[in-house]
Enzyme design. Structure first.
Site, PDB file in Angstrom:
ATOM      1  N   HIS A 158       0.801  -1.231   0.000  1.00 17.58           N
ATOM      2  CA  HIS A 158       0.000   0.000   0.000  1.00 17.58           C
ATOM      3  C   HIS A 158       0.825   1.267   0.000  1.00 17.58           C
ATOM      4  O   HIS A 158       0.256   2.356   0.142  1.00 17.58           O
ATOM      5  CB  HIS A 158      -0.904   0.055   1.229  1.00 17.58           C
ATOM      6  CG  HIS A 158      -2.053  -0.890   1.181  1.00 17.58           C
ATOM      7  ND1 HIS A 158      -3.255  -0.564   0.611  1.00 17.58           N
ATOM      8  CD2 HIS A 158      -2.186  -2.158   1.633  1.00 17.58           C
ATOM      9  CE1 HIS A 158      -4.091  -1.581   0.733  1.00 17.58           C
ATOM     10  NE2 HIS A 158      -3.459  -2.563   1.343  1.00 17.58           N
ATOM     11  N   LYS A 218       2.319  14.147   1.414  1.00 17.16           N
ATOM     12  CA  LYS A 218       0.982  14.564   0.974  1.00 17.16           C
ATOM     13  C   LYS A 218       0.883  16.084   0.870  1.00 17.16           C
ATOM     14  O   LYS A 218      -0.105  16.625   0.385  1.00 17.16           O
ATOM     15  CB  LYS A 218      -0.077  14.023   1.933  1.00 17.16           C
ATOM     16  CG  LYS A 218      -0.142  12.496   1.955  1.00 17.16           C
ATOM     17  CD  LYS A 218      -1.209  12.003   2.918  1.00 17.16           C
ATOM     18  CE  LYS A 218      -1.156  10.514   3.171  1.00 17.16           C
ATOM     19  NZ  LYS A 218      -1.957   9.724   2.221  1.00 17.16           N
ATOM     20  N   LYS A 252      -6.773  13.847   4.970  1.00 17.66           N
ATOM     21  CA  LYS A 252      -5.996  12.605   4.840  1.00 17.66           C
ATOM     22  C   LYS A 252      -4.978  12.592   5.960  1.00 17.66           C
ATOM     23  O   LYS A 252      -4.833  13.595   6.672  1.00 17.66           O
ATOM     24  CB  LYS A 252      -5.302  12.506   3.480  1.00 17.66           C
ATOM     25  CG  LYS A 252      -4.663  13.802   2.979  1.00 17.66           C
ATOM     26  CD  LYS A 252      -4.158  13.669   1.560  1.00 17.66           C
ATOM     27  CE  LYS A 252      -5.189  13.989   0.517  1.00 17.66           C
ATOM     28  NZ  LYS A 252      -5.467  12.918  -0.405  1.00 17.66           N
ATOM     29  N   ARG A 253      -4.271  11.484   6.147  1.00 20.79           N
ATOM     30  CA  ARG A 253      -3.195  11.472   7.144  1.00 20.79           C
ATOM     31  C   ARG A 253      -2.257  12.644   6.903  1.00 20.79           C
ATOM     32  O   ARG A 253      -2.026  13.034   5.747  1.00 20.79           O
ATOM     33  CB  ARG A 253      -2.363  10.191   7.020  1.00 20.79           C
ATOM     34  CG  ARG A 253      -3.085   8.940   7.360  1.00 20.79           C
ATOM     35  CD  ARG A 253      -3.380   8.811   8.814  1.00 20.79           C
ATOM     36  NE  ARG A 253      -2.229   8.457   9.619  1.00 20.79           N
ATOM     37  CZ  ARG A 253      -2.285   8.214  10.931  1.00 20.79           C
ATOM     38  NH1 ARG A 253      -3.428   8.332  11.573  1.00 20.79           N
ATOM     39  NH2 ARG A 253      -1.206   7.874  11.599  1.00 20.79           N
ATOM     40  N   LYS A 256     -13.943   9.398  -3.496  1.00 24.47           N
ATOM     41  CA  LYS A 256     -15.174   9.767  -2.780  1.00 24.47           C
ATOM     42  C   LYS A 256     -15.600  11.183  -3.147  1.00 24.47           C
ATOM     43  O   LYS A 256     -16.784  11.462  -3.353  1.00 24.47           O
ATOM     44  CB  LYS A 256     -14.952   9.670  -1.270  1.00 24.47           C
ATOM     45  CG  LYS A 256     -14.636   8.265  -0.805  1.00 24.47           C
ATOM     46  CD  LYS A 256     -14.122   8.244   0.626  1.00 24.47           C
ATOM     47  CE  LYS A 256     -13.463   6.903   0.921  1.00 24.47           C
ATOM     48  NZ  LYS A 256     -12.632   6.912   2.128  1.00 24.47           N
ATOM     49  N   THR A 268      -7.836   7.211  -1.830  1.00 24.13           N
ATOM     50  CA  THR A 268      -9.210   6.754  -2.041  1.00 24.13           C
ATOM     51  C   THR A 268     -10.187   7.883  -1.771  1.00 24.13           C
ATOM     52  O   THR A 268     -11.302   7.878  -2.307  1.00 24.13           O
ATOM     53  CB  THR A 268      -9.549   5.548  -1.140  1.00 24.13           C
ATOM     54  OG1 THR A 268      -9.031   5.812   0.158  1.00 24.13           O
ATOM     55  CG2 THR A 268      -8.956   4.274  -1.668  1.00 24.13           C
TER      56      THR A 268
END
Ligand code: NBG
Length: 848
Positions: free
Chosen positions: A378, A580, A574-575, A689, A685
């Site tokens: 992942h 990121k 998100k984390r 959404k 992901t």
């Protein structure tokens, strides 16, 4: 934690009344009975008759069942109960129905002799159960009527439920979406309200020693001594949508092997007994202890082994129960998916169970193990490929270390035969040499697995090229290049459209004439013909408005933040991780603020209003992530209180990000940020959404963004930043100092350095903020390079351009609406129903 599901689509689904929705099964329908030939089928005939029908599902029966549970299960009186009691009683009403369905599903699977898929995952971010269970059981209307008639709104009941936080981020949420799809596709076994199963327990050993003996002409190893903990099952039924299938998510709780010895109360061993109990309970008390310390690491490995051992013992028991099964049938009946490296001790545990306990020959056991196990990677972040010190292994799992050495020995022999001695041998060994010798769990997984998969097309290519290049070479040299496959992630439309955004669900159902799109998202493509229809535009805009109003209420009540509901809503959830680039996002917000400040009041009036929301959790030991959160909070404080600008720009860090928060935030977004450095985000992901809910993406060419853009059309995504193949060259130039800083970014840095967001009032924060910027600007000239690893400086100017394009496009509301409809209607590829079908197919076409 495991979930069991049926993997092979073709075997499930025909004889029994499967496809009918739950609510259509009335109390007079007769439940399927197992084939009891050869057994005492007449035993307790009367009881069997009583249990042969279903609980009725009309509103009045639901009310009666609710009243019964309120008094008899929860000991409330009709004069005294709280909303929490009401929620729990309603949960028990649902649990009754789920149990019927779970039991029937298990009977059915057994009867059909299906192959079972076991998803081994340390994390399941399932979110709240109730709303989803009611929707999936097709009981929405009946529940609504029943409770409204009692004077209760379903939403009030739903909000009483705590959000079970059994995970960290995308990987855990993906596991939960998979559960939904496995049940819906009639492929699997799944969960909502927990059922303790004291009848299902297994011993799990830690520490101790291995006794090697020679018996009946064979070497025999026995793992003895140490500590034994009992793993007790807790079942969570997971209903599918529009099907009678309910699967099981089995969670494990650790208990001491001997319950409290009463005699010990009077003896000196009392303290010992308490310590034993605490030690056992620690195992399942907290998910992911802080593993920055040695003790934290050790507890984490203990947790992993605990749930893996319990799950594998459980699946083997299920297999052995069947008298007609032979060992060679195991790969036909069992497929185990290892979710990241967390459960990969499964490779050694499966071998131990087959060789030491079931007494199979090594080679045979190895063949079965390799055919049953699969591994999903992942992330490309090297720190996530877990490695455990050999010394820790040797103490905690001595037999597993032996087994791993034996697996590795045979593996290295094969490599030597093909390549001779050389660096490829060290690179592919399960054991990493060095000051501290370590076991590489990623290597153990790839060597012990049948298939290895990445979670988006670009990620799978990176796995081949960078994460496991030597292994991929080996696969190609052996004529098996398809050993590493791609399975692009997905999300379940049941939770992420139907439950999270009922207004959008209604629009789709109205235009398409049925709910079929919820189980076949390809149907949504028919919406494309209306993408310029003014009537649909009106309804679409009203839907977004409603979602924004809900978000505004929620922000007001959870963090006392007021937002302008006409503003463009820009979300990044998100984390928190440097790759990121939440940092780049907040630097952009500062830039926007500085620009606004420069303008006259009349110029400001034509500025696009924006609300920027950033949310997410950070690993507890991740210092830089915490500094970034602090910066976001401090920037928000300044911007939201500046009378010149607060009408036009608001910003907030949303605390306690969780599945329930996502369900409120995602439907309300106009744009969302998926802005990782190219090549770092495996898939993402939440991007899926957001788009399913009509949001557009500001993003880099990374993870699943690339595939979403292909499906939805290039005009629906605001792409910026360098591409993956450019990253190495840019980094190299950055290290040498050829790294110009854009003036606009320089102005942002200056504002931070001048103390605008901390200053003398918060000297510690000020120096942390400065240190983060200095690091970005660092080149190798200043020592070992620890600079702008994630290319924030490089990508910043094009990020500003992309955001300007967002503002410009948003001004043209009908264009925006068209793009939003176009994107949301083109997301069929990103339903987990598609993903799960692909996993199921891959399991059938097993390599040898
Ligand atoms: C995450 C990735 C995401 C991906 C999810 C689900 C981990 C270790 N990885 O990009 O960062 O979408 O997994 O596959 O949580």
């Amino acid at each position: 934690m495991t979930t069991t599901g049926v993997w092979s689509a073709d075997k499930a689904g025909f004889e029994m009344k499967r496809k009918s929705s739950f609510s259509l099964l009335d109390a007079t329908a007769v439940r399927p009975a197992p084939n009891v030939e050869g057994q005492d089928g007449n035993r307790m005939e009367r009881l069997q008759q009583l249990m042969a029908t279903y609980e009725p599902n009309d509103p009045e029966s639901i009310q009666k069942s609710f009243a019964r549970h309120l008094e008899y299960s929860l000991a409330c009186t009709r004069f005294k109960f709280t909303m929490q009691d009401a929620y729990r009683a309603a949960g028990l009403v649902l649990r009754d129905r789920l149990l019927e369905s779970l039991n029937d599903t298990n009977t059915y699977y057994r009867e059909q002799d299906v192959k079972r898929g076991y998803y081994l995952s340390a994390e399941y971010l399932i979110g709240r159960h109730m709303q989803n269970a009611i929707a999936n059981l097709d009981l929405e209307q009946q529940f609504k009527e029943a409770f409204e008639d009692l004077g209760m709104k379903l939403e009030e009941l739903f909000s009483e439920e705590a959000d079970p936080a059994l995970g960290n981020g995308g990987l855990g949420r993906l596991a939960a979406c998979f559960l939904d799809s496995m049940a819906t596709l009639q492929l699997g076994d799944g969960c909502p309200f927990e059922i303790p199963r004291p009848d299902v327990t297994y011993p799990v050993r830690f520490y101790g020693t291995v006794q090697d003996t020679y018996e009946n002409g064979k070497n025999v190893s026995r793992w003895v001594g140490g500590e034994i903990v009992q793993a007790m099952a807790y079942d969570n039924p997971i209903p599918g949508f529009d099907t009678y299938n309910t699967n099981n998510l089995r969670l494990w709780r650790a208990l001491p092997s001997k319950e409290f010895d009463l005699d010990a109360f009077s003896s000196a061993q009392f303290q010992d007994a308490i310590t034993q109990r605490r030690k056992a309970e620690d195992l399942s008390a907290v998910l992911y202890p802080n593993d920055a310390t040695y003790a934290g690491k050790e507890l984490r490995l203990r947790q992993q082994y605990f749930f893996v051992s319990a799950s594998l013992q459980d699946l083997l028991r299920e297999f052995i129960k069947r008298p007609n099964y032979k060992w060679e049938d195991l790969p036909e009946k069992v497929a185990v998916q290892m979710n990241d490296t967390h459960p990969t001790i499964a490779v050694a545990e499966m071998m131990r169970l087959l060789v030491d306990v079931q007494k199979l020959e090594w080679d045979r056991a190895w063949e079965l193990t390799r055919k049953c196990l699969n591994y999903t990677n992942h992330t490309v972040m090297p720190e996530a490929l877990e490695k455990w010190p050999v010394e820790m292994f040797e103490r905690m799992l001595p037999r597993h270390l032996q087994i791993i050495y034996q697996i590795n020995g045979i593996w290295i022999q094969k490599l030597l035969q093909r390549y001779g001695d050389g660096p490829i041998i060290a690179a592919l060994s399960i054991v990493e040499e060095g000051d501290v010798k370590k076991i590489r769990m990623g290597h153990l997984a790839i060597i012990g697995a049948n298939k290895i998969n990445g979670v988006a097309a670009i990620h799978t290519e990176i796995i081949k090229k960078e994460t496991f290049p030597e292994y991929y070479k080996w696969c190609c040299d052996n004529g098996d290049p398809n050993k590493i496959v791609n399975m692009t992630n997905g999300v379940t439309p049941r939770r992420w459209i139907h439950c999270a955004n009922p207004a959008l669900s209604e629009i789709f159902t109205k235009y398409l004439g049925s709910q079929e799109w919820l189980t076949d998202m390809n149907k949504l493509k028919e919406m494309l013909q209306y993408k310029e229809d003014p009537k649909l535009h009106e309804e679409w805009i009203a839907m977004k408005k409603g979602c924004k109003a809900k978000l505004a209420d929620w922000l007001k009540s959870t963090m006392d933040l007021e937002i302008d509901q006409d503003a463009l809503i820009d979300i990044q959830i998100k984390r928190i991780h440097e790759y990121k680039r939440q940092l780049m996002n907040i630097l952009f917000v500062i830039h926007r603020y500085l620009e606004l400040k420069k303008k006259s009041p009349s110029e400001r009036a034509s500025f696009q209003k924006r609300v920027v929301l950033i949310g997410g959790k950070a690993a507890s030991a991740y210092v830089n992530a915490k500094i970034i959160i602090k910066l976001i909070n401090n920037v928000a404080k300044v911007i939201n209180n500046d009378p010149d600008t607060k009408q036009y720009l608001k910003c907030a860090f949303v605390p306690n990000y969780c599945v329930s928060a996502a369900q409120v935030m995602i439907p309300a977004s106009d744009i969302s940020e998926h802005i990782s450095t190219a090549g770092t985000e495996a898939s993402g992901t939440s991007n899926m959404k957001f788009v399913m809910n009509g949001g557009l993406i500001v993003g880099t060419m990374d993870g699943a963004n690339i595939e979403i853009r292909e499906e939805c059309g290039h005009d629906t995504m605001f792409i910026f930043g360098c591409e993956e193949h450019q990253v190495a060259g840019i980094s190299a130039r950055a290290q040498e100092g050829h790294y110009p800083i854009d003036n606009r970014l320089q102005a942002v840095f200056d504002a931070i350095r001048n103390g605008k967001f901390a200053g003398q009032a918060e000297p510690e924060a000020q120096s942390e903020f400065e240190s983060i910027i200095s690091r970005l600007c660092n080149t190798r000239a200043a020592g070992t390079w620890d600079g702008d690893r994630y290319l924030v400086i490089h990508d910043f100017p094009s990020f500003i351009d992309a955001q300007a394009k967002v503002d410009e496009t948003y001004k043209n509301r009908s264009l925006w609406c068209k793009l939003s409809i176009q994107a949301a209607s083109s997301m069929a590829q990103f339903s987990t129903d598609r993903t799960i079908s692909e996993y199921a197919k891959a399991c059938e076409s097993r390599t040898t």
